[in-house]
Design an enzyme around this catalytic site. Structure first.
Site, short mmCIF file in Angstrom:
data_model
loop_
_atom_site.label_atom_id
_atom_site.label_comp_id
_atom_site.label_asym_id
_atom_site.label_seq_id
_atom_site.Cartn_x
_atom_site.Cartn_y
_atom_site.Cartn_z
N HIS A 124 0.82 -1.22 0.00
CA HIS A 124 0.00 0.00 0.00
C HIS A 124 0.85 1.27 0.00
O HIS A 124 0.33 2.37 -0.17
CB HIS A 124 -0.93 -0.01 1.22
CG HIS A 124 -2.29 0.54 0.93
ND1 HIS A 124 -2.53 1.48 -0.04
CD2 HIS A 124 -3.50 0.26 1.49
CE1 HIS A 124 -3.82 1.76 -0.07
NE2 HIS A 124 -4.43 1.04 0.85
N ASP B 198 -2.27 1.85 -4.84
CA ASP B 198 -3.56 2.28 -4.30
C ASP B 198 -4.56 1.12 -4.36
O ASP B 198 -4.50 0.26 -5.24
CB ASP B 198 -4.11 3.46 -5.10
CG ASP B 198 -3.28 4.71 -4.93
OD1 ASP B 198 -2.62 4.83 -3.87
OD2 ASP B 198 -3.27 5.56 -5.84
#
Length: 410
Positions: A382, A386
């Protein structure tokens, strides 16, 4: 008779140190030229160290689990002839001759144990000879190797000896009379796996995304291809079809076919797709690399997967096979379960996990029908990926697998 010191050889690739995984000899054993003395571990590859000479083992330079520098003393042998070891007493200046009437005091004999840099611990000399795979199986089955008579070379315990040692079902006690604790050192590949998993979970911001896929049409295509070309080109599993789906989907999501250098804050996006194939080997989990998957057809990738997986499974994979992947595919096959949360293979930013295929009733066009369903459980970093991009990527893979004809539309 003389002594011959065998040093830790230079394995190449700029490796400065290795971990000693297992000895195949002990003090007092007689070894022959080219006989394997020990297994050592580099980054992920296990390397066998053979003996360049014949002789009798005098001392071992380390115990399993210890790190050894290249060039350090691995083992010492007593050999015919002068050997290659020059003792200090042999090169020191000659002492003045004593007077004839005075007897020189007896000099202490320099024994091999005195000059050895790392005397062999007592526990090592009593350790039964067995390969890592045999030790792992014995540990899982609760078999004490010290009580098993080995039928292999030099009394080495082999799998057949474990078969003979195991009791038939129903013959043994239901439970042990008392708790017996076995201390299992975390060394070799198991230590490397532990370090990499810990590092991956510490550095990356993992998040997982799970989607179910109707693979009825895909499985029908696979069976059709095997029926027509299986005897000539080889049988296809689902893996090369899944690799093909990744190759096609990644054309629109290059940010996922990437490696993240978090120290330099740079994401390297690759045009070539180098797929890591998570493989359970004899000594633990390895990830051999299917290079340039975009350049091969289904059978080309299938054959290459078979080759690299076999090399990893049997500890024969070279360093080139175990490095350089840009995205990883992992599967537990029939044990795949419903959902999993795979750990990233750093520095990659995505890993796609395949769960078990099952038949389930599904509603299609208002009708309940039986379909072959399979989940993809995937994880992403992450820090640079995204959630929306990860979800769109898996949805693209799903559409390709549910409509397999689109896998081959350029």
């Amino acid at each position: 008779m003389g002594q011959h010191v065998i040093k830790m050889p230079d394995i190449g690739e700029g490796i400065a140190q290795v971990e000693l995984v297992e000895w195949y000899v002990k003090v007092g054993d007689t070894v022959t030229e080219d006989q394997v003395l020990a297994d050592v571990m580099t980054d992920k590859a296990t390397v066998e160290i053979p003996s360049p000479v014949s002789g009798q083992v005098v001392a071992l330079g380390a115990t399993p689990g210890q790190t050894m520098a290249v060039g350090s003393e691995l083992i010492r042998l007593e050999v015919e002839g002068a050997g290659n070891l020059k003792l200090a007493t042999a090169t020191a200046p000659a002492a003045p001759q004593p007077a004839p009437a005075v007897s020189a005091p007896p000099q202490p004999r320099v024994t091999p144990e005195v000059v050895a840099k790392a005397p062999e611990p007592e526990v090592t000399t009593e350790r039964p000879l067995a390969s890592p795979a045999v030790r792992k199986r014995a540990w899982e089955a609760g078999i004490d190797l010290a009580a098993v008579k080995g039928s292999g070379p030099a009394g080495r315990i082999v799998h057949a000896d474990l078969d003979a040692a195991q009791q038939p079902l129903g013959k043994g006690p239901v439970c042990a009379a008392e708790d017996q604790v076995q201390a299992v050192p975390v060394i070799g590949l198991r230590r490397k796996i532990a370090e990499r998993m810990q590092e991956a979970t510490r550095r990356a911001a993992h998040f997982s995304y799970v989607e179910e896929i109707d693979v009825t049409a895909l499985e029908a295509l696979r069976q059709q291809l095997n029926g027509k070309w299986g005897e000539v080109r080889g049988k296809l599993t689902l893996l090369p079809l899944l690799v093909r789906a990744l190759v096609v989907a990644l054309r629109d999501f290059p940010q996922l076919n990437a490696r993240y250098n978090d120290e330099e804050q740079v994401v390297d996006r690759h045009s070539a797709v180098h797929v890591g194939i998570a493989t359970q080997g004899d000594h633990g989990l390895l990830v051999p690399v299917l290079r340039d998957a975009q350049q091969r057809d289904l059978w080309g990738n299938a054959n290459e997967i078979t080759r690299i997986a076999a090399a990893a499974r049997h500890g024969k994979a070279e360093r080139e096979i175990l490095s350089g992947s840009t995205i990883t595919l992992t599967s537990l096959g029939a044990l795949g379960g419903i959902v999993s949360t795979p750990v990233l293979n750093l520095p990659e930013v995505a890993i796609v996990g395949v769960n078990r295929m099952v038949e389930r009733p599904m509603v299609v066009d208002g009708q309940i029908v039986i379909r072959k369903m399979m989940n993809l459980s995937s994880s992403f970093d992450h820090r640079v990926v995204d959630g929306m991009d990860a979800a769109r990527f898996i949805q693209a893979v799903r559409q390709l697998l549910e409509q397999p004809a689109t896998l081959f539309i350029e």
